[in-house]
Design an enzyme around this catalytic site. Structure first.
Site, mmCIF file in Angstrom:
data_model
loop_
_atom_site.group_PDB
_atom_site.id
_atom_site.type_symbol
_atom_site.label_atom_id
_atom_site.label_comp_id
_atom_site.label_asym_id
_atom_site.label_seq_id
_atom_site.Cartn_x
_atom_site.Cartn_y
_atom_site.Cartn_z
ATOM 1 N N ASN A 11 0.865 -1.184 0.000
ATOM 2 C CA ASN A 11 0.000 0.000 0.000
ATOM 3 C C ASN A 11 0.896 1.227 0.000
ATOM 4 O O ASN A 11 1.453 1.590 1.028
ATOM 5 C CB ASN A 11 -0.901 -0.028 1.241
ATOM 6 C CG ASN A 11 -1.762 1.215 1.353
ATOM 7 O OD1 ASN A 11 -1.791 2.049 0.442
ATOM 8 N ND2 ASN A 11 -2.464 1.356 2.472
ATOM 9 N N TRP A 12 1.038 1.828 -1.177
ATOM 10 C CA TRP A 12 1.963 2.964 -1.305
ATOM 11 C C TRP A 12 1.399 4.231 -0.676
ATOM 12 O O TRP A 12 2.096 5.233 -0.557
ATOM 13 C CB TRP A 12 2.276 3.220 -2.783
ATOM 14 C CG TRP A 12 2.999 2.108 -3.480
ATOM 15 C CD1 TRP A 12 3.356 0.882 -2.947
ATOM 16 C CD2 TRP A 12 3.478 2.105 -4.833
ATOM 17 N NE1 TRP A 12 4.019 0.137 -3.894
ATOM 18 C CE2 TRP A 12 4.110 0.850 -5.062
ATOM 19 C CE3 TRP A 12 3.434 3.027 -5.875
ATOM 20 C CZ2 TRP A 12 4.686 0.517 -6.290
ATOM 21 C CZ3 TRP A 12 4.012 2.692 -7.100
ATOM 22 C CH2 TRP A 12 4.634 1.449 -7.298
ATOM 23 N N GLU A 168 -5.125 -4.728 10.621
ATOM 24 C CA GLU A 168 -4.146 -3.667 10.807
ATOM 25 C C GLU A 168 -4.450 -2.934 12.110
ATOM 26 O O GLU A 168 -5.295 -2.027 12.134
ATOM 27 C CB GLU A 168 -4.202 -2.680 9.635
ATOM 28 C CG GLU A 168 -3.825 -3.295 8.308
ATOM 29 C CD GLU A 168 -3.202 -2.283 7.353
ATOM 30 O OE1 GLU A 168 -2.246 -2.648 6.680
ATOM 31 O OE2 GLU A 168 -3.653 -1.133 7.317
ATOM 32 N N GLY A 235 2.966 -1.065 4.291
ATOM 33 C CA GLY A 235 2.954 0.360 3.977
ATOM 34 C C GLY A 235 4.358 0.844 3.661
ATOM 35 O O GLY A 235 4.874 0.652 2.560
ATOM 36 N N GLY A 236 5.025 1.435 4.650
ATOM 37 C CA GLY A 236 6.323 2.077 4.446
ATOM 38 C C GLY A 236 7.337 1.207 3.711
ATOM 39 O O GLY A 236 8.025 1.680 2.797
HETATM 40 P P1 13P Z 1 3.169 0.507 7.706
HETATM 41 O O1 13P Z 1 3.686 -0.788 7.080
HETATM 42 O O2 13P Z 1 3.898 1.707 7.218
HETATM 43 O O3 13P Z 1 3.054 0.383 9.181
HETATM 44 O O4 13P Z 1 1.675 0.675 7.139
HETATM 45 C C1 13P Z 1 0.773 -0.359 7.247
HETATM 46 C C2 13P Z 1 -0.412 -0.036 6.457
HETATM 47 O O5 13P Z 1 -1.197 0.832 6.821
HETATM 48 C C3 13P Z 1 -0.627 -0.786 5.198
HETATM 49 O O6 13P Z 1 -1.916 -0.586 4.699
#
Ligand code: 13P
Length: 253
Positions: A11-12, A168, A235-236
């Site tokens: 998820n960018w 999440e 995410g990151g």
């Molecule tokens: P992070 O991996 O940056 O914690 O984000 C998770 C996220 O919200 C993926 O949808």
């Protein structure tokens, strides 16, 4: 390798300009051949970059997804994007009910249910996100909260061919903090039970359950080894192709 295989989804969020998106998608595509068997890769770029990212992964096994969709197929909804438009752009999946939508845009379970239903209508696989706040976890309500969100956000009649669900924890997103393996296992067990209650034994068991929240190459192997964890929503770490591909590699390890 777990029975259902794995889905590793990036998820960018709202990151990068077109050049960044093109380079990142191309780098993921270039490394995708090395992903272990049974591990599917999905990138979810910002809507503005879907077409060029789609071009960059064309002909590879990497799949394309949206980050959100409107419940309607079309109409006077300024700034929105329909599930049909995402499908038309080559998407296979769409994230719905991410906590950044639930919190930042006041999206509740009923709307998330309608968005997930819109995805099914368009032939997309919704990745329905659920997760407790830190307060809910501290008051011992994580499993209860997540099970309630699953029951209210997931369209009945769906199965693993057309649905995925992501856990999440809101407090673990972008924070570098993750629940313990036992906590993840307990929530995923509760999600599985809620899905079985909603969809029946076979369909409920067929749905991939992803974990998301500070997944990195360094913790992916142990998280993906947890019972009922069938993938990751990243995410990151999905903004660096090497990290994203490293997480995918960990799924097969
Ligand atoms: P992070 O991996 O940056 O914690 O984000 C998770 C996220 O919200 C993926 O949808």
């Amino acid at each position: 390798m777990a029975e259902l295989g794995y889905l590793i989804a990036g998820n960018w969020k709202m990151n990068g300009l077109s050049g960044d998106a093109k380079a990142l998608a191309a780098a993921v595509a270039a490394g995708a051949g090395a992903a272990p068997a049974g591990v599917d890769l999905l990138i979810c770029p910002p809507a503005a970059h879907l077409a060029l990212a789609g071009d960059a992964i064309a002909g590879t096994a990497v799949r394309l997804g949206g980050q959100d969709c409107h419940e309607a197929a079309g109409g006077a909804f300024t700034g929105d994007i329909s599930a049909e438009m995402l499908k038309d752009l080559g998407c296979s999946h769409v994230i719905v009910g991410h906590s950044e939508r639930r919190d930042g845009h006041a999206e509740g379970d009923a709307l998330v249910w309608r968005k997930a239903s819109a995805a099914l209508r368009a032939g997309l696989i919704p990745i329905v996100c659920v997760g407790e706040t830190e307060q809910e976890r501290l008051s011992g309500k994580a499993e209860e909260t997540v099970a309630r969100q699953v029951r209210a956000s997931v369209p009945d009649g769906a199965d693993g061919t057309c649905l995925a669900v992501a856990y999440e924890p809101v407090w673990a997103i972008g924070s570098g903090r993750t629940p313990t393996n036992d906590e993840i296992a307990a929530v995923h067990k509760a999600m599985r039970a809620a899905l079985v209650g909603l969809l029946g034994d076979a369909k409920g068991a067929s749905v991939k359950l992803l974990y998301g929240g500070s997944v990195k190459p360094g913790n992916a192997k142990e998280i993906l080894a947890i019972h009922n964890v069938n993938g990751a929503l990243v995410g990151g770490a999905s903004l660096k192709a090497a990290d994203f591909l490293g997480i995918a590699a960990a799924a097969g390890a």
